[in-house]
Design a protein around this motif. Structure first.
Motif, short mmCIF file in Angstrom:
data_model
loop_
_atom_site.label_atom_id
_atom_site.label_comp_id
_atom_site.label_asym_id
_atom_site.label_seq_id
_atom_site.Cartn_x
_atom_site.Cartn_y
_atom_site.Cartn_z
N UNK A 220 -16.41 42.62 61.68
CA UNK A 220 -16.69 41.24 61.31
C UNK A 220 -16.23 40.20 62.31
N UNK A 221 -15.54 40.61 63.39
CA UNK A 221 -15.06 39.64 64.38
C UNK A 221 -16.24 39.05 65.14
N UNK A 222 -16.19 37.74 65.39
CA UNK A 222 -17.28 37.08 66.12
C UNK A 222 -16.85 36.66 67.52
N UNK A 223 -15.54 36.59 67.75
CA UNK A 223 -15.05 36.18 69.07
C UNK A 223 -13.61 36.64 69.24
N UNK A 224 -13.21 36.79 70.49
CA UNK A 224 -11.79 37.01 70.77
C UNK A 224 -11.27 35.73 71.37
N UNK A 225 -10.18 35.24 70.81
CA UNK A 225 -9.57 33.99 71.28
C UNK A 225 -8.72 34.26 72.51
N UNK A 226 -8.39 33.21 73.23
CA UNK A 226 -7.59 33.35 74.46
C UNK A 226 -6.18 33.84 74.20
N UNK A 227 -5.68 33.66 72.96
CA UNK A 227 -4.33 34.16 72.67
C UNK A 227 -4.35 35.62 72.22
N UNK A 228 -5.53 36.27 72.24
CA UNK A 228 -5.64 37.68 71.90
C UNK A 228 -6.04 37.94 70.46
N UNK A 229 -6.04 36.93 69.60
CA UNK A 229 -6.47 37.13 68.22
C UNK A 229 -7.99 37.21 68.16
N UNK A 230 -8.49 37.71 67.05
CA UNK A 230 -9.93 37.81 66.83
C UNK A 230 -10.34 36.80 65.76
N UNK A 231 -11.41 36.08 66.02
CA UNK A 231 -11.92 35.10 65.08
C UNK A 231 -13.05 35.71 64.27
#
Length: 102
Positions: A72-83
């Motif tokens: 279900x993740x749509x993006x990986x953020x720059x801090x390493x978390x998944x959105x």
């Protein structure tokens, strides 16, 4: 009236297209229901949720324990978390912005 003027008016009346008949608008199609995979909570380090602008309950950005991209993740953020955002606007806004769209 003058004969030439009458002839002109008669010619214009025949040249104009017939009045279109009223047709009711076509019924609107039902909105497309998108299904979004829910992440496996056991694979995530954070467990928060938020309500997006459309009123949907969405999982907050979270880090993956396994290091793999969560369902279900749509993006990986720059801090390493998944959105798990369902729109691009505002995605990863409190996590340094988007590093990669998935």
């Amino acid at each position: 009236m003058h004969k030439p003027l009458l002839s002109l008016l008669a010619a214009l009346a025949f040249a104009l297209p017939a009045q279109a008949q009223y047709a009711p608008p076509a019924p609107k199609e039902a909105p497309v229901q998108r299904t979004h995979a829910e992440p496996n909570e056991q694979d995530l380090q954070q467990h928060g949720h938020y309500r997006n602008s459309k009123g949907d309950d969405v999982h907050s950005p979270a880090a993956s324990k396994s290091g793999k991209v969560p369902d279900g993740a749509s993006a990986q953020c720059r801090d390493g978390t998944y959105s798990f955002s369902r729109s691009r606007r505002g995605t990863c806004s409190h996590h340094g912005g988007v590093a990669t769209w998935l």
